[in-house]
Design a protein around this motif. Structure first.
Motif, PDB file in Angstrom:
ATOM      1  N   ASP A  33       3.515  -5.938  -0.038  1.00  8.84           N
ATOM      2  CA  ASP A  33       4.200  -4.721  -0.462  1.00  8.84           C
ATOM      3  C   ASP A  33       3.460  -3.983  -1.571  1.00  8.84           C
ATOM      4  OD1 ASP A  33       6.286  -4.920   1.362  1.00  8.84           O
ATOM      5  OD2 ASP A  33       7.544  -6.078  -0.001  1.00  8.84           O
ATOM      6  N   THR A  37       2.382  -0.191  -1.107  1.00 10.21           N
ATOM      7  CA  THR A  37       2.892   0.826  -2.025  1.00 10.21           C
ATOM      8  C   THR A  37       1.744   1.638  -2.611  1.00 10.21           C
ATOM      9  OG1 THR A  37       4.829  -0.529  -2.510  1.00 10.21           O
ATOM     10  CG2 THR A  37       4.268   1.178  -4.123  1.00 10.21           C
ATOM     11  N   ALA A  40       0.688   4.007   0.042  1.00 10.58           N
ATOM     12  CA  ALA A  40       1.688   5.064   0.168  1.00 10.58           C
ATOM     13  C   ALA A  40       1.432   6.157  -0.870  1.00 10.58           C
ATOM     14  CB  ALA A  40       3.089   4.490   0.015  1.00 10.58           C
ATOM     15  N   ALA A  41       1.118   5.756  -2.093  1.00  8.39           N
ATOM     16  CA  ALA A  41       0.808   6.741  -3.141  1.00  8.39           C
ATOM     17  C   ALA A  41      -0.420   7.562  -2.756  1.00  8.39           C
ATOM     18  CB  ALA A  41       0.589   6.038  -4.478  1.00  8.39           C
ATOM     19  N   ASN A  44       0.314  10.333  -0.301  1.00  6.96           N
ATOM     20  CA  ASN A  44       0.955  11.506  -0.906  1.00  6.96           C
ATOM     21  C   ASN A  44      -0.047  12.592  -1.281  1.00  6.96           C
ATOM     22  OD1 ASN A  44       3.685  10.727  -0.801  1.00  6.96           O
ATOM     23  ND2 ASN A  44       3.423   9.446  -2.606  1.00  6.96           N
ATOM     24  N   ASN A  65       9.127   0.901   3.257  1.00  2.90           N
ATOM     25  CA  ASN A  65       9.908   2.045   2.780  1.00  2.90           C
ATOM     26  C   ASN A  65       9.041   3.026   1.996  1.00  2.90           C
ATOM     27  OD1 ASN A  65      12.231   1.086   3.987  1.00  2.90           O
ATOM     28  ND2 ASN A  65      12.990   0.117   2.127  1.00  2.90           N
ATOM     29  N   ALA A  66       8.104   2.511   1.215  1.00  4.99           N
ATOM     30  CA  ALA A  66       7.188   3.381   0.476  1.00  4.99           C
ATOM     31  C   ALA A  66       6.310   4.184   1.434  1.00  4.99           C
ATOM     32  CB  ALA A  66       6.323   2.551  -0.477  1.00  4.99           C
ATOM     33  N   SER A  92      13.992  -0.293   7.235  1.00  8.23           N
ATOM     34  CA  SER A  92      12.681   0.357   7.184  1.00  8.23           C
ATOM     35  C   SER A  92      12.418   1.134   8.463  1.00  8.23           C
ATOM     36  CB  SER A  92      11.579  -0.676   6.965  1.00  8.23           C
ATOM     37  OG  SER A  92      11.758  -1.309   5.719  1.00  8.23           O
TER      38      SER A  92
END
Length: 103
Positions: A33, A37, A40-41, A44, A65-66, A92
């Protein structure tokens, strides 16, 4: 084998300024995770990455989820592979379905 969350974080940070890499296969690296994560950042802000393979990387619901949240922002990813991550649950899956409505 492969790299862990610290390695994933370092790579994700570098990808934030990536202007050429289109496909990234990180399958069978155990970064879980925390690594997801970090990626995921990156999603963005990254607009060049089109395909990301995170098969069997130890993802759980937090990482999934991220990533789903990032897909609300990133419309450039055309292929995201998350197979063989048993920690991704129904919640999710619902988050990804919601992201696909806006992506």
């Amino acid at each position: 084998a492969g790299f862990n969350a610290a390695g994933a974080n370092a790579l994700a940070t570098a990808l934030k300024v990536n202007a050429s890499l289109r496909t990234l296969n990180l399958s069978h690296n155990c970064f879980g995770d925390a690594g997801a994560t970090a990626f995921a950042a990156t999603l963005n802000v990254n607009s060049t990455l089109k395909e990301l393979n995170l098969t069997n990387t130890g993802l759980g619901s937090a990482g999934a989820n991220a990533l789903a949240a990032a897909l609300h922002v990133n419309a450039f990813i055309t292929e995201l592979t998350l197979s063989e991550n048993q920690g991704i649950g129904a919640a999710s899956a619902i988050a990804f379905a919601a992201a696909l409505h806006v992506n």
